[in-house]
Design a protein around this motif. Structure first.
Motif: not given
Ligand code: CU
Length: 130
Positions: A115, A74-75, A123, A120
């Motif tokens: 993200c 999932r992002h 990101m 994360h």
């Protein structure tokens, strides 16, 4: 021969009904969703990265973003400027090949794509709007 062709037609009809039903659902998690024509596309790629560290310049105004999952987890995609999130915009892709899309209006400036899934932090990318 005649019978098997009829069966293929029936199968195709069934598939198209399923596809149109999914499209009517409009859920952002629908696996049938595709990137709208003209969308500005960002991809999540292994490992915990966007497909670029810098995007743009793109023209200010209403921009439709498409978010494509080339990773397997999932992002999310949110946009920030000067450490403030741009309101009412968040895209979520849950699994491989998932696509989400949505419009946002951006003034000229330099933004950060993020993200916000825990862990994360890597990101992050720059988006230039002019
Ligand atoms: Cu992520």
């Amino acid at each position: 021969m005649w019978d098997s062709r009829l069966r293929v037609k029936t199968l195709l009809l069934g598939a198209s009904i399923i596809a149109s039903t999914a499209a009517c659902g409009g859920g952002s998690s629908s696996p049938a969703e595709t990137v709208p024509p003209g969308a500005f596309v960002v991809k999540a790629v292994p490992t915990l990265r966007f497909d670029a560290t810098k995007y743009g310049p793109i023209a200010a105004g209403e921009i439709t973003f498409g978010y494509v999952n080339e990773d397997s987890i999932r992002h999310t995609l949110i946009i920030a400027k000067d450490d403030q999130k741009v309101p009412n915009f968040k895209l979520v892709i849950n699994k491989k090949s998932d696509v989400d899309s949505g419009p946002v209006t951006l003034d000229a400036g330099t933004y950060t794509l993020i993200c916000d899934v825990p862990g994360h932090n890597n990101m992050k990318a720059t988006l230039v709007v002019e």
